[in-house]
Design a protein around this motif. Structure first.
Motif, PDB file in Angstrom:
ATOM      1  N   SER A   8      -6.065  -9.675  -5.865  1.00 15.00           N
ATOM      2  CA  SER A   8      -5.785  -9.109  -4.639  1.00 15.00           C
ATOM      3  C   SER A   8      -7.033  -9.212  -3.735  1.00 15.00           C
ATOM      4  CB  SER A   8      -5.552  -7.550  -4.987  1.00 15.00           C
ATOM      5  OG  SER A   8      -6.963  -7.014  -5.476  1.00 15.00           O
ATOM      6  N   SER A  24      -4.192  -3.079   0.028  1.00 14.06           N
ATOM      7  CA  SER A  24      -4.797  -4.318   0.070  1.00 14.06           C
ATOM      8  C   SER A  24      -3.602  -5.439   0.268  1.00 14.06           C
ATOM      9  CB  SER A  24      -5.561  -4.416  -1.312  1.00 14.06           C
ATOM     10  OG  SER A  24      -4.715  -4.259  -2.407  1.00 14.06           O
ATOM     11  N   GLY A  42       0.739  -1.203   0.066  1.00 12.16           N
ATOM     12  CA  GLY A  42       0.123   0.050   0.093  1.00 12.16           C
ATOM     13  C   GLY A  42       0.923   1.154   0.112  1.00 12.16           C
ATOM     14  N   ASN A  90      -7.435  -5.255   9.594  1.00  8.89           N
ATOM     15  CA  ASN A  90      -7.357  -5.821   8.298  1.00  8.89           C
ATOM     16  C   ASN A  90      -9.118  -6.089   7.861  1.00  8.89           C
ATOM     17  OD1 ASN A  90      -4.714  -5.800   8.307  1.00  8.89           O
ATOM     18  ND2 ASN A  90      -4.811  -7.800   9.165  1.00  8.89           N
ATOM     19  N   PHE A  92      -8.642  -5.406   2.323  1.00  4.52           N
ATOM     20  CA  PHE A  92      -7.956  -4.038   2.391  1.00  4.52           C
ATOM     21  C   PHE A  92      -7.523  -4.156   3.751  1.00  4.52           C
ATOM     22  CE2 PHE A  92     -12.256  -3.161   3.108  1.00  4.52           C
ATOM     23  CZ  PHE A  92     -12.239  -2.421   4.148  1.00  4.52           C
TER      24      PHE A  92
END
Length: 215
Positions: A101, A89, A64, A144, A104
């Protein structure tokens, strides 16, 4: 591919900022008070830093962007303290080939900057740039969402980064940092990854020091 796009974007941003904050060329000889800023250290006590961080190893890694406030220190082994935020993420390790992915995160981060040795100086004596070897221990607390990693909804990350910095003479001068090192993820599902961070820092306010122009 997203991870490499972020890294490429960050490489371009410092050059843009350097051009914005860089010293203009000298015009005709003027009085001392009108001379351009010398490259002696900035007297600023605060600054800002932004960058990107990614990890290697394992199947998933948090990657990130980050922003920090810097505070100058005195009488301790490190030159400044950084406190900030990282958001991003979880990127699959094979994302370059197959993409991927998930989830986040938002993380509070704190680190200190520890110059170890000046490797060399480039440029003129009036306008030098210093290349240094520096260390940056770092601690991160992350929240998270939909994380594919074993730490679950919360994680602690401790890392010891070592790398090269290119910038001015003082600890709060404009500096580009390229750092890498081991990072521990825990406390649940303890594991190790390799961290890579690229960062740019600059002072906020402060009175720049000056020296009389040469005769």
């Amino acid at each position: 591919m997203r991870r490499f796009a972020l890294l490429a974007l960050f490489v371009l941003l410092p050059a843009t900022l350097m051009a914005q904050y860089g010293q203009p060329g000298r015009g005709p000889r003027r009085g001392f008070d009108e001379e351009n800023q010398d490259t002696t250290p900035s007297t600023a006590t605060r600054g800002y830093q932004f960058g990107v961080t990614t990890f290697a190893g394992g199947t998933w890694q948090p990657s990130g962007v980050e922003a920090q406030m810097l505070f100058r220190t005195h009488g301790v082994p490190f030159t400044n303290v950084g406190i900030g935020l990282r958001v991003g993420s979880f990127i699959q390790n094979q994302a370059v080939l197959i993409g991927g992915s998930q989830g986040f995160f938002a993380a509070a981060m704190a680190n200190v900057r520890m110059p170890l040795v000046t490797l060399w100086m480039v440029g003129s004596e009036r306008n030098p740039t210093f290349v240094r070897l520096e260390a940056q221990p770092e601690l991160v607390a992350s929240l998270n969402a939909n994380s594919p990693m074993g730490q679950g909804s919360t994680a602690l990350i401790g890392s010891f980064l070592l790398g090269f910095t290119v910038g001015g003479r003082g600890p709060m001068d404009q500096t580009f940092l390229l750092l890498a090192g081991p990072a521990w993820f825990g406390p649940k599902a303890s594991e190790w990854h390799a961290q890579v961070s690229m960062r740019f820092s600059a002072p906020i306010g402060g009175r720049p020091s000056r020296t009389p122009p040469p005769n």
